[in-house]
Scaffold this active site. Structure first.
Site, PDB file in Angstrom:
ATOM      1  N   ASP A  87       0.835  -1.194   0.000  1.00  0.00           N
ATOM      2  CA  ASP A  87       0.000   0.000   0.000  1.00  0.00           C
ATOM      3  C   ASP A  87       0.871   1.245   0.000  1.00  0.00           C
ATOM      4  OD1 ASP A  87      -2.070   1.787   0.199  1.00  0.00           O
ATOM      5  OD2 ASP A  87      -2.544   1.350   2.291  1.00  0.00           O
ATOM      6  N   ASP A  89      -1.269   5.937  -7.276  1.00  0.00           N
ATOM      7  CA  ASP A  89      -1.553   4.941  -6.248  1.00  0.00           C
ATOM      8  C   ASP A  89      -1.377   3.526  -6.797  1.00  0.00           C
ATOM      9  OD1 ASP A  89      -2.488   4.060  -3.676  1.00  0.00           O
ATOM     10  OD2 ASP A  89      -4.421   3.622  -4.596  1.00  0.00           O
TER      11      ASP A  89
END
Length: 427
Positions: A101, A301
């Site tokens: 992440d 992301d």
């Protein structure tokens, strides 16, 4: 030496050198896609990607807004993240699987006993069985770290929110090993005994954000990078930490670079426009403007599947593609879940020119057709793998589907995003 490293971490100073930094030059890890090896059709996989992307947006919006209030009824059955990484924790080492992440602030693991944890097929870390586990004292200033929502200071607990999911636990230090050739290092992490929401197949999260409890900050990584294999590939993707995270084509001038925007823990960049086939689309640059207070701008992301754009930008792209493709629009929202699909009467689908995201510093992210369109012969679907925001939302998220076959370098020390096109299956 381990005691010195622990002291360095607890000092909370990113300016201090990390013992790990000297060893990262050869650290090359493998990433496994959450759907790898699963019996899903291509359409099934893209539908799952769409579902995860929708949830992931809520996660990021919650983080950006610092919102601790959430409804914890999570309907999504798949993991909310896209890529897994293998590592080990504790002494003796316990092999575990975590999710990668780049959009959060804390490394954490599920800890025994763990309420509402998904135990199926994964290892759960038991601190009572490790000789190197150490719980942080209640007086630790880390409990005052803003993203950690303290709920009971005397018990040294925290809450961390992932949109419509959350974790609850305490802070500790433990020995981690990120790969077979990696040195064992002592990290501060969240030891969670309550996990609400779905982290299917994962024992925890390996965070590569810029918060003080992230892997990047604790190991003082000057840079890291990843190279994601194509969506339909069965090959693993790649994660590089430290010195290895360098451009492969630097001498050829093919490397693009754009600065990260300041004053944020997220990876924001400045996007100036979008073109298709050399045609700059009529999207005002103000649509992508960064504003911290309003949570607008452009985020890169790793955990979001499809790129998500403000409605006005999406509508312009949609109109341009309808003109270029010249086929009827087909509603496949229930089967595929994407907002723009064309029905194919023959195979293969019509070719489309490259789409280019234009960033500050003259950096152009050039995406071939496969990086923004999904084609399925069985269902005769030809779809744009992007979606619009809702309710006037102006946050843009550049997802991992658009990052296929690109070496994406997060040069944290220089505050630069660098990227180059490369075949990641032979990386």
């Amino acid at each position: 030496m381990a005691h010195l490293f622990l002291f360095t971490l607890l000092a909370l100073s990113s300016s201090l050198p990390s013992i790990f930094a000297a060893h990262t030059a050869s650290l090359h890890l493998r990433l496994t896609h959450v759907d790898s090896g699963q019996p899903f059709s291509s359409t099934g996989r893209i539908h799952r990607l769409v579902q995860r992307s929708h949830h992931r947006r809520k996660v990021l919006e919650s983080r950006l807004a610092n919102n601790s209030s959430a409804s914890f009824n999570v309907l999504l059955k798949a993991s909310m993240f896209d890529y897994f990484i293998e590592y080990s924790i504790g002494t003796p080492k316990l092999p575990v699987t975590g999710v990668l992440d780049t959009g959060s602030e804390v490394v954490w693991a599920k800890c025994q006993p763990c309420e509402q944890c998904d135990h199926k097929g994964i290892s759960i870390y038991d601190p009572s069985k490790s000789s190197t586990f150490s719980k942080l004292p209640c007086s630790s200033p880390l409990y005052d770290y803003q993203p950690l929502k303290s709920v009971s200071v005397p018990k040294c607990e925290y809450v961390y929110v992932y949109g419509s999911a959350m974790i609850n636990g305490f802070l500790a230090t433990e020995m981690f090993s990120l790969g077979a050739e990696s040195p064992t290092v002592n990290l501060t992490f969240g030891c969670n005994r309550l996990v609400k929401g779905t982290f299917s197949g994962a024992s925890g999260v390996v965070d590569l954000g810029q918060g003080k409890l992230s892997l990047v900050s604790q190991l003082n990584l000057g840079r890291f990078s990843y190279c994601l294999t194509p969506f339909k590939s069965s090959s693993k993707s790649h994660l590089l930490l430290g010195d290895l995270a360098s451009a492969k084509k630097a001498s050829s001038g093919e490397v693009q670079s754009t600065p990260f925007l300041n004053a944020t823990d997220q990876y924001y960049v400045a996007m100036r426009g979008i073109s298709i086939g050399g045609n700059l689309l009529p999207i005002p640059a103000s649509v992508f403007e960064y504003n911290k207070e309003e949570s607008t701008g452009v985020l890169v992301d790793s955990g979001t599947g499809q790129t998500q754009l403000p409605q006005s930008a999406f509508d312009v792209i949609k109109k341009e593609l309808q003109s270029l493709v010249g086929l009827r629009v087909k509603d496949m929202s229930k089967t595929v879940g994407l907002d723009l699909c064309f029905g194919l009467s023959s195979w293969p689908p019509p070719p489309l020119p490259d789409m280019v995201f234009h960033f500050d510093n003259g950096a152009d992210m050039r995406m071939p057709q496969m990086n923004y369109m999904f084609a399925d012969k069985r269902t005769r679907a030809y779809c744009l793998v992007m979606r619009p925001g809702q309710n006037g939302d102006k946050l843009t998220i550049i997802g991992n589907y658009q990052q296929q076959n690109m070496h994406i370098i997060y040069d944290v020390a220089s505050r630069m995003l660098r990227f180059e096109s490369t075949p990641c299956e032979s990386f």
